[in-house]
Design a protein around this motif. Structure first.
Motif, PDB file in Angstrom:
ATOM      1  N   LYS A  65      77.127  91.165   9.904  1.00  0.00           N
ATOM      2  CA  LYS A  65      77.896  90.301  10.792  1.00  0.00           C
ATOM      3  C   LYS A  65      77.531  90.590  12.247  1.00  0.00           C
ATOM      4  CE  LYS A  65      82.547  88.680  11.140  1.00  0.00           C
ATOM      5  NZ  LYS A  65      81.995  87.873  12.184  1.00  0.00           N
ATOM      6  N   ASP A  97      87.718  89.267  13.638  1.00  0.00           N
ATOM      7  CA  ASP A  97      87.139  87.935  13.547  1.00  0.00           C
ATOM      8  C   ASP A  97      88.037  86.979  12.799  1.00  0.00           C
ATOM      9  OD1 ASP A  97      84.750  86.292  14.101  1.00  0.00           O
ATOM     10  OD2 ASP A  97      85.061  85.902  11.984  1.00  0.00           O
ATOM     11  N   ASN A 126      75.412  94.379  15.827  1.00  0.00           N
ATOM     12  CA  ASN A 126      76.020  94.330  14.500  1.00  0.00           C
ATOM     13  C   ASN A 126      77.403  94.947  14.576  1.00  0.00           C
ATOM     14  OD1 ASN A 126      73.123  94.055  13.961  1.00  0.00           O
ATOM     15  ND2 ASN A 126      73.835  93.982  11.864  1.00  0.00           N
ATOM     16  N   THR A 127      78.369  94.294  13.969  1.00  0.00           N
ATOM     17  CA  THR A 127      79.741  94.774  14.099  1.00  0.00           C
ATOM     18  C   THR A 127      79.903  96.173  13.503  1.00  0.00           C
ATOM     19  OG1 THR A 127      80.217  93.451  12.159  1.00  0.00           O
ATOM     20  CG2 THR A 127      80.908  92.559  14.265  1.00  0.00           C
ATOM     21  N   SER A 178      76.969  96.330   8.255  1.00  0.00           N
ATOM     22  CA  SER A 178      77.314  94.910   8.150  1.00  0.00           C
ATOM     23  C   SER A 178      76.211  94.027   8.720  1.00  0.00           C
ATOM     24  CB  SER A 178      78.620  94.680   8.908  1.00  0.00           C
ATOM     25  OG  SER A 178      78.668  93.396   9.442  1.00  0.00           O
ATOM     26  N   ARG A 219      83.234  77.895   8.005  1.00  0.00           N
ATOM     27  CA  ARG A 219      83.157  79.342   8.220  1.00  0.00           C
ATOM     28  C   ARG A 219      83.642  79.952   6.934  1.00  0.00           C
ATOM     29  NH1 ARG A 219      85.161  81.353  13.815  1.00  0.00           N
ATOM     30  NH2 ARG A 219      83.884  80.096  15.162  1.00  0.00           N
TER      31      ARG A 219
END
Length: 525
Positions: free
Chosen positions: A206, A458, A199-200, A204, A498
């Motif tokens: 993400k 990102d 996980n970033t 998060s 995205r």
């Protein structure tokens, strides 16, 4: 047949390189390409006319080309936004250009990823250049995201190499480490049993995938000797010295051949190629973006994965009966097309949009069934390579010198003109300003600004990698945004695929001009 045998033993034989497919390097796979940008018949390239080319390389996700001559010189051309041509800059080139920094080495093998290139020297060293965000250059660190000049890979005694979109595989003669991988581990394509997902931030959802910049031997093969390898966009196919076939990585469409679509994080043997049907030593192995292929007993070609653009996928290897009886010597697969050198013919098939099958102005554009490239009939193919939307074949000049003379020669644009393609995505203005050189600076400027504006790594990747959304959906076939997005159709309703609100994109487009592009981000006026 006997004369072919003779050639194999002595010196490496070179021949004439012929090219077909798309030459609009910066546009291909991103926006509509005008037909003038396509070479639809096999064509000679002016800088390589008469040069003895012995090996060509391109990857199923790559929009650039590599060719090696018998002297060991390395030529590259095509898209260069990440320095993947190795000339120390990011200027795309339409004309094959020698990589001068490799001139003190004799290059004998090469491979191309989406935005990186890896070469192997005659003394077993390996060099790489281009994009290194995921550690795919194998230098041992990913500090520099872009390496526009050749850097040493942390591997020794290398025999050959293969590249997926964002990862690299090396085969070496080191005992117990015959296969090493580095780069993006996202779908398990490195074969180390993990996708290195994290996980970033703690808060998060993400996910990111840890770059693997140090080439690492695949532990599962410690006792085996791998002798052949091919990489698709996100999967790998390997053959050991006993003729067993292994696949791992992304499993969508059945491209791993295990009768299921599961991703495999470590090598798994394909059960069809055992007992009577192991691969002979001269077998050919190839991987496209969504499929895999190899020749097995009796030289029969088997394919699996998504083979046709419509209809069912093949979840396990099935013989391609159209090619029974042909002696396949070399094969490569592009995004959705295939090229084969067999006996004294060249055969191609697949779904093509830019003339990459080489059937010529009167031929069909695509072909579901393998079909001879008529203009090359009776010619002996030395090497083939397929890129995202282009193909290269090297033809032995013996006895066909005069026929090769009749083929077109493409001069290519000088490098300053290559980037001077119209940025505008509305077809009308594209016709109006064919050269559109004035717009080129605007384009590079836009890139710079969107990079500065990006808040996180990102987003930077999004702006930097226009193609990655496109490729992801075309080549993985399991588009995140659209269920099992089948190629382009899935994208119509998905906007950019995205989700980032249009406002987050600080575009530097001139006021009052709203682009009506089919692709790309919605633009603010």
């Amino acid at each position: 047949m006997s004369e072919v045998e003779e050639k194999k033993e002595g010196v490496v034989k070179g021949g004439e390189l012929l090219f077909c497919g798309c030459t609009s390097w910066d546009a291909v796979g991103r926006r509509k390409v005008l037909p003038e940008g396509n070479l639809i018949s096999p064509t000679r390239l002016r800088p390589l006319v008469g040069v003895d080319i012995c090996f060509v390389a391109a990857g199923c996700a790559s929009c650039h080309c590599v060719a090696l001559d018998t002297e060991g010189r390395c030529y590259t051309w095509g898209r260069n936004e990440k320095g993947q041509l190795g000339h120390g800059d990011k200027i795309s080139r339409d004309r094959p250009t020698v990589v001068s920094e490799l001139s003190k080495h004799k290059i004998v093998r090469a491979a191309a990823g989406r935005s990186h290139t890896v070469v192997v020297t005659d003394d077993g060293q390996s060099f790489a250049f281009g994009w290194n965000k995921h550690g795919q250059l194998g230098t041992g660190n990913a500090k520099n995201e872009i390496e526009p000049s050749p850097v040493r890979c942390a591997v020794t005694e290398v025999k050959t190499t293969a590249c997926g979109a964002d990862f690299t595989v090396w085969l070496t003669s080191v005992e117990g480490a015959s296969i090493l991988t580095a780069g993006l581990p996202q779908y398990g394509q490195l074969g180390h049993g993990t996708d290195n997902e994290y996980n970033t931030k703690d808060s998060s959802v993400k996910l990111a995938y840890e770059a693997q910049p140090r080439p690492k031997p695949i532990a599962a093969f410690a006792g085996e000797t791998i002798v052949k390898v091919a990489c698709g966009t996100n999967h790998t196919v390997a053959v050991d010295k006993n003729g067993y076939v292994y696949t791992w990585g992304f499993g969508g469409y059945g491209r791993l051949g295990h009768r299921e679509q599961k991703d495999e994080f470590a090598p798994r043997r394909v059960d069809i190629f055992t007992r009577q049907n192991v691969l002979p030593p001269d077998a050919v192995v190839s991987a496209g973006s969504v499929n895999s292929a190899c020749t097995a007993g009796g030289g029969q070609l088997y394919m699996w994965g998504k083979i046709k653009s419509t209809g069912d996928d093949s979840m396990y290897p099935k013989p391609l009966l159209d090619l029974s009886g042909w002696n396949l010597r070399c094969m490569d697969s592009g995004n959705m097309h295939h090229f084969v050198g067999a006996d004294s013919s060249c055969i191609s098939w697949g779904h093509a949009q830019s003339g990459e099958l080489g059937y010529g102005p009167n031929g069909q554009k695509s072909s579901a069934l393998p079909k001879k490239v008529d203009i090359l009939d009776g010619m002996h193919v030395i090497s083939v390579a397929c890129g995202f939307a282009h193909s290269m074949v090297v033809i032995d000049r013996t006895n066909v010198e005069d026929r090769l003379e009749q083929l077109d020669v493409y001069d290519g644009k000088a490098s300053e003109e290559v980037g001077a393609e119209p940025v505008s995505e509305s077809p009308v203005s594209q016709k109006a300003s064919k050269k559109g050189s004035a717009k080129a600076p605007a384009k590079s400027n836009k890139r710079k600004k969107s990079k500065d504006a990006s808040e996180s790594e990102d987003e930077e990747e999004n702006s930097d990698d226009d193609e990655s959304d496109d490729y992801e959906e075309q080549s993985n076939g399991r588009a995140k945004s659209s269920g099992r997005g089948r190629g382009k159709a899935a994208k119509k309703g998905t906007g950019r695929g995205r989700g980032r609100p249009p406002s987050a994109n600080k575009s530097s487009q001139p006021e009052g001009k709203v682009s009506t592009g089919k692709r790309g981000r919605p633009r603010k006026s």
